[in-house]
Design an enzyme around this catalytic site. Structure first.
Site, PDB file in Angstrom:
ATOM      1  N   GLU A   1     -16.262  34.701  97.543  1.00 45.24           N
ATOM      2  CA  GLU A   1     -16.921  35.771  96.958  1.00 45.24           C
ATOM      3  C   GLU A   1     -18.456  35.452  97.015  1.00 45.24           C
ATOM      4  O   GLU A   1     -18.905  34.572  96.289  1.00 45.24           O
ATOM      5  CB  GLU A   1     -16.377  36.238  95.391  1.00 45.24           C
TER       6      GLU A   1
ATOM      7  N   THR B   1     -10.189  54.320  94.621  1.00 46.98           N
ATOM      8  CA  THR B   1      -9.854  52.765  94.726  1.00 46.98           C
ATOM      9  C   THR B   1      -8.186  52.685  94.578  1.00 46.98           C
ATOM     10  O   THR B   1      -7.917  51.873  95.140  1.00 46.98           O
ATOM     11  CB  THR B   1     -10.419  52.085  93.440  1.00 46.98           C
TER      12      THR B   1
ATOM     13  N   ASN C   1     -12.112  50.674 100.676  1.00 48.66           N
ATOM     14  CA  ASN C   1     -12.345  52.346 100.999  1.00 48.66           C
ATOM     15  C   ASN C   1     -12.573  52.567 102.470  1.00 48.66           C
ATOM     16  O   ASN C   1     -12.425  53.646 102.799  1.00 48.66           O
ATOM     17  CB  ASN C   1     -13.325  52.859  99.927  1.00 48.66           C
TER      18      ASN C   1
ATOM     19  N   HIS D   1     -18.319  56.030  96.409  1.00 45.37           N
ATOM     20  CA  HIS D   1     -17.068  55.950  97.107  1.00 45.37           C
ATOM     21  C   HIS D   1     -17.244  56.160  98.673  1.00 45.37           C
ATOM     22  O   HIS D   1     -17.155  57.164  99.158  1.00 45.37           O
ATOM     23  CB  HIS D   1     -16.087  57.362  96.511  1.00 45.37           C
TER      24      HIS D   1
ATOM     25  N   THR E   1     -15.700  53.316  86.549  1.00 52.00           N
ATOM     26  CA  THR E   1     -15.153  54.099  85.301  1.00 52.00           C
ATOM     27  C   THR E   1     -13.560  53.999  85.242  1.00 52.00           C
ATOM     28  O   THR E   1     -13.003  54.542  84.487  1.00 52.00           O
ATOM     29  CB  THR E   1     -15.577  55.550  85.840  1.00 52.00           C
TER      30      THR E   1
HETATM   31  C1  LIG Z   1     -20.456  52.644  88.014  1.00 53.82           C
HETATM   32  C2  LIG Z   1     -19.237  52.776  89.045  1.00 53.82           C
HETATM   33  C3  LIG Z   1     -18.262  53.607  88.607  1.00 53.82           C
HETATM   34  C4  LIG Z   1     -17.077  53.813  89.429  1.00 53.82           C
HETATM   35  N1  LIG Z   1     -16.135  54.698  89.219  1.00 53.82           N
HETATM   36  C5  LIG Z   1     -15.023  54.696  89.797  1.00 53.82           C
HETATM   37  C6  LIG Z   1     -13.848  55.274  89.414  1.00 53.82           C
HETATM   38  O1  LIG Z   1     -13.531  55.891  88.402  1.00 53.82           O
HETATM   39  N2  LIG Z   1     -12.651  55.319  90.255  1.00 53.82           N
HETATM   40  C7  LIG Z   1     -12.633  54.745  91.334  1.00 53.82           C
HETATM   41  O2  LIG Z   1     -11.779  54.998  92.390  1.00 53.82           O
HETATM   42  N3  LIG Z   1     -13.838  53.912  91.915  1.00 53.82           N
HETATM   43  C8  LIG Z   1     -14.876  53.906  91.119  1.00 53.82           C
HETATM   44  N4  LIG Z   1     -15.869  53.252  91.615  1.00 53.82           N
HETATM   45  C9  LIG Z   1     -15.861  52.586  93.004  1.00 53.82           C
HETATM   46  C10 LIG Z   1     -14.996  51.127  93.001  1.00 53.82           C
HETATM   47  O3  LIG Z   1     -15.412  50.436  92.030  1.00 53.82           O
HETATM   48  C11 LIG Z   1     -14.631  50.792  94.260  1.00 53.82           C
HETATM   49  O4  LIG Z   1     -14.010  51.909  94.994  1.00 53.82           O
HETATM   50  C12 LIG Z   1     -14.049  49.553  94.320  1.00 53.82           C
HETATM   51  O5  LIG Z   1     -14.473  48.321  93.428  1.00 53.82           O
HETATM   52  C13 LIG Z   1     -13.765  49.190  95.769  1.00 53.82           C
HETATM   53  O6  LIG Z   1     -13.115  47.878  95.861  1.00 53.82           O
HETATM   54  P1  LIG Z   1     -13.199  46.705  96.986  1.00 53.82           P
HETATM   55  O7  LIG Z   1     -12.411  45.456  96.678  1.00 53.82           O
HETATM   56  O8  LIG Z   1     -13.021  47.449  98.325  1.00 53.82           O
HETATM   57  O9  LIG Z   1     -14.828  46.394  97.002  1.00 53.82           O
HETATM   58  P2  LIG Z   1     -15.772  45.916  95.888  1.00 53.82           P
HETATM   59  O10 LIG Z   1     -15.442  46.027  94.535  1.00 53.82           O
HETATM   60  O11 LIG Z   1     -17.245  46.325  96.215  1.00 53.82           O
HETATM   61  O12 LIG Z   1     -15.823  44.301  96.225  1.00 53.82           O
HETATM   62  C14 LIG Z   1     -16.241  43.724  97.130  1.00 53.82           C
HETATM   63  C15 LIG Z   1     -16.722  42.395  97.088  1.00 53.82           C
HETATM   64  O13 LIG Z   1     -16.814  41.654  98.219  1.00 53.82           O
HETATM   65  C16 LIG Z   1     -18.203  40.742  98.111  1.00 53.82           C
HETATM   66  N5  LIG Z   1     -18.744  40.363  99.565  1.00 53.82           N
HETATM   67  C17 LIG Z   1     -19.309  41.247 100.374  1.00 53.82           C
HETATM   68  N6  LIG Z   1     -19.652  40.600 101.717  1.00 53.82           N
HETATM   69  C18 LIG Z   1     -19.030  39.453 101.408  1.00 53.82           C
HETATM   70  C19 LIG Z   1     -19.085  38.141 102.180  1.00 53.82           C
HETATM   71  N7  LIG Z   1     -19.718  38.281 103.224  1.00 53.82           N
HETATM   72  N8  LIG Z   1     -18.850  37.011 101.528  1.00 53.82           N
HETATM   73  C20 LIG Z   1     -18.261  36.987 100.470  1.00 53.82           C
HETATM   74  N9  LIG Z   1     -18.137  37.946  99.640  1.00 53.82           N
HETATM   75  C21 LIG Z   1     -18.733  39.070 100.198  1.00 53.82           C
HETATM   76  C22 LIG Z   1     -19.052  41.696  97.307  1.00 53.82           C
HETATM   77  O14 LIG Z   1     -19.802  40.653  96.768  1.00 53.82           O
HETATM   78  C23 LIG Z   1     -17.998  42.308  96.573  1.00 53.82           C
HETATM   79  O15 LIG Z   1     -18.046  41.774  95.145  1.00 53.82           O
HETATM   80  C24 LIG Z   1     -17.238  53.085  90.494  1.00 53.82           C
HETATM   81  C25 LIG Z   1     -18.064  52.045  91.151  1.00 53.82           C
HETATM   82  C26 LIG Z   1     -19.081  51.819  90.170  1.00 53.82           C
HETATM   83  C27 LIG Z   1     -20.197  50.949  90.535  1.00 53.82           C
END
Ligand SMILES: Cc1cc2nc3c(=O)[nH]c(=O)nc-3n(C[C@H](O)[C@H](O)[C@H](O)COP(=O)(O)OP(=O)(O)OC[C@H]3O[C@@H](n4cnc5c(N)ncnc54)[C@H](O)[C@@H]3O)c2cc1C
Length: 504
Positions: A41, A485, A473, A439, A129
């Site tokens: 991470e 998500t 996503n 999203h 959220t």
């Molecule tokens: C305020 C807010 C409210 C939200 N509300 C909702 C909701 O109600 N419902 C919903 O479905 N979604 C919601 N979302 C969106 C939801 O959080 C995301 O859809 C979800 O976190 C995506 O998951 P992910 O694992 O794909 O990516 P992320 O959670 O974005 O995690 C990706 C991680 O990869 C890491 N990374 C990137 N590149 C590299 C690299 N080269 N090397 C190492 N690490 C790296 C990043 O630092 C990050 O920590 C919300 C987001 C926010 C900010």
């Protein structure tokens, strides 16, 4: 769980510690207990257990520090706790997130001015959220025939509940009024209902919001073969003979680069940085970064009409306790996803002159599904780098005439819904700047054939590079309007099972 000595070799490398990367770690810990797993991470650990939601941090100053630490490598930009209050065109990031410094809009295009990311253990799910609605109608990835069972697994991993706000005194009233305006002709799955939420209530009554810590679970935390390395930037996936063979990772504390060999590499680095890492690794299928879609968002507020007086024992621990979160599901006929919730949890400003019953002003948000177009895309080149020194995401994005029509319909519909539940606050709804939904989908989309319109197969394995999986996503191939998500976690479960089966 945190470690500093990078292994020379593991079975599985996971890039990114958000909920989708964590879903891989969890399923592999459950199904392939002897497999060695290294999760890298780029951001720091900001909460305990690692990946926990920052809303669970009781001390406001400590919570604010955790949010700032998640906001990436560049300048700390303007923060807007309530982007609905921001005038159209103002660029502001939500706490815990950061924006692209440039490359978010090009001449003659709409762009995505507030496309945002989070860099911390837990990813965006330390700030989200927690709304976990299921997709309906054309939102569904129907060619995945076990989708419903995978969504059940998504609920399990995210700790989704439907009853956390059942004691909210106004919740049923809000839903009754919405139902009267919306439900006619709908099947049960698309009728107005309580929003499934990744939250649970502890025995002492406190709410606990799920972050990636819940997805990882004890099964991962207690797995001696699992290690999480924070502040570790994966710079490149190593591909040898058409197969993923490991990663090159930079320890951001020491600046040293390491090569970690792996049989499988899962890139779960969000919808902008997963294509970034593939591009930087020379993995550039035709659909990489294309079909990018965000959910245009319209918000409004309404003051609940004719409310009964609050009972003596009504909750006092926060506005969200009064009417909970209600859901108006997407249908193909009404192509918006509605989220109706208390204003302290909703992105719109409270009325300043509010002498009213606590919790009786609710925010309404409608998210719109986008027309999918290959030209809506995130691209990379050798000339621009981001704050980590990686190829900078540059976004080409346009709303079509149909998209504009849908947004106009959503604006009319949200006024109708606001009037159904009470008296609208303000004279017209806001359309938020593009990217506000947080999203972003489609950039590493799944498909049934390697025909240039998708990046990965139904198990999320990248076409033509065996052992390389993508998650997040970006994998969702449809234009959803609902919060994505739980769907991307569900698709990750399928990929993780495929890896576990290969390791067995
Ligand atoms: C305020 C807010 C409210 C939200 N509300 C909702 C909701 O109600 N419902 C919903 O479905 N979604 C919601 N979302 C969106 C939801 O959080 C995301 O859809 C979800 O976190 C995506 O998951 P992910 O694992 O794909 O990516 P992320 O959670 O974005 O995690 C990706 C991680 O990869 C890491 N990374 C990137 N590149 C590299 C690299 N080269 N090397 C190492 N690490 C790296 C990043 O630092 C990050 O920590 C919300 C987001 C926010 C900010």
């Amino acid at each position: 769980m945190s470690a500093r000595h990078y292994p020379a070799q593991v079975d599985v490398v996971i890039v990114g510690s958000g909920p989708t990367g964590s879903a891989y770690a969890r399923i592999l810990s459950e199904r392939a207990p002897g497999a060695t797993i290294a999760m890298f991470e780029v951001g720091p650990t900001v909460s305990e257990p690692p990946g926990a939601h920052v809303k669970n941090i009781a001390d406001p100053a400590a919570r604010a520090r955790a949010q700032v630490a998640s906001e990436g490598p560049g300048e700390r930009g303007e923060k807007v706790a309530n982007p609905g209050a921001a005038k159209a065109g103002v660029r502001g990031a939500r706490p815990g997130t950061f924006l692209l410094e440039d490359g978010y809009a090009f001449d003659g295009e709409d762009g995505m001015p507030v496309a945002a990311m989070s860099s911390n253990v837990g990813g965006m799910a330390s700030h989200w959220t927690g709304a976990c609605p299921r997709p309906n109608d054309s939102e569904r990835t129907d060619f995945v025939d076990d989708l419903d069972e995978l969504l059940d697994e998504g609920d399990r991993l995210l700790g989704v509940t439907r009853d956390a706000f059942d004691s909210a005194p106004f919740g049923a009233i809000v839903r009754e009024r919405l139902a009267a305006a919306v439900d006619a002709g709908r099947v049960d799955a698309t009728k107005v209902q309580r929003m499934p939420l990744a939250v649970h209530r502890r025995d002492d009554g406190r709410l606990v919001w799920s972050g990636s810590d819940v997805v990882l679970g004890d099964a991962t935390r207690e797995n001696p073969c699992f290690s999480l390395f924070d502040e570790s930037l994966v710079m490149r996936v190593i591909v040898e003979d058409g197969r993923a063979a490991g990663v090159v990772v930079r320890d951001l504390r020491s600046g040293e680069e390491h090569r970690v060999a792996a049989r499988f590499v899962v890139v779960a680095a969000d919808a902008l940085r997963t294509p970034q890492l593939l591009w930087a690794s020379g993995v550039r299928p035709a659909a990489l970064g294309r079909y990018l879609n965000d959910q245009a968002q319209v918000v409004f507020a309404s003051r609940l009409r004719d409310m009964p007086p609050l009972a003596e024992d009504a909750p006092t621990t926060g506005l969200a306790e009064y009417s909970g979160v209600s859901w108006v599901p997407f249908t193909d006929d009404m192509p918006f996803h509605g989220q109706i919730m208390q204003l302290d949890a909703s992105p719109i400003a409270l009325a300043e002159d509010d002498p009213v019953v606590p919790g009786s002003i609710v925010g309404l948000g409608l998210f719109c599904a986008k027309d999918l177009r290959p030209d809506d895309r995130v691209v990379f080149d050798d000339d621009h780098v981001d704050g980590y020194g990686m190829p900078a995401p540059r976004i080409h994005y346009r709303l079509t005439a149909h998209d504009h029509e849908v947004v106009e319909r959503a604006r009319r519909e949200i006024v109708r819904l606001a009037e159904a539940i009470g008296d609208p606050v303000g004279d017209r709804p806001f359309t938020l700047p593009l990217g506000s939904s947080l999203h972003y989908q489609g950039s590493t989309r799944m498909g049934v054939a390697d025909d240039g319109t998708s990046v990965c197969d139904l198990d999320s394995e990248v076409w033509g590079v065996s052992g390389l999986f993508v998650a997040g996503n970006g994998v969702i191939p449809t234009a959803t309007a609902c919060n994505p998500t739980v769907t991307s976690v569900a698709l990750a479960v399928r990929g993780a099972r495929a890896i576990a089966a290969s390791l067995a």
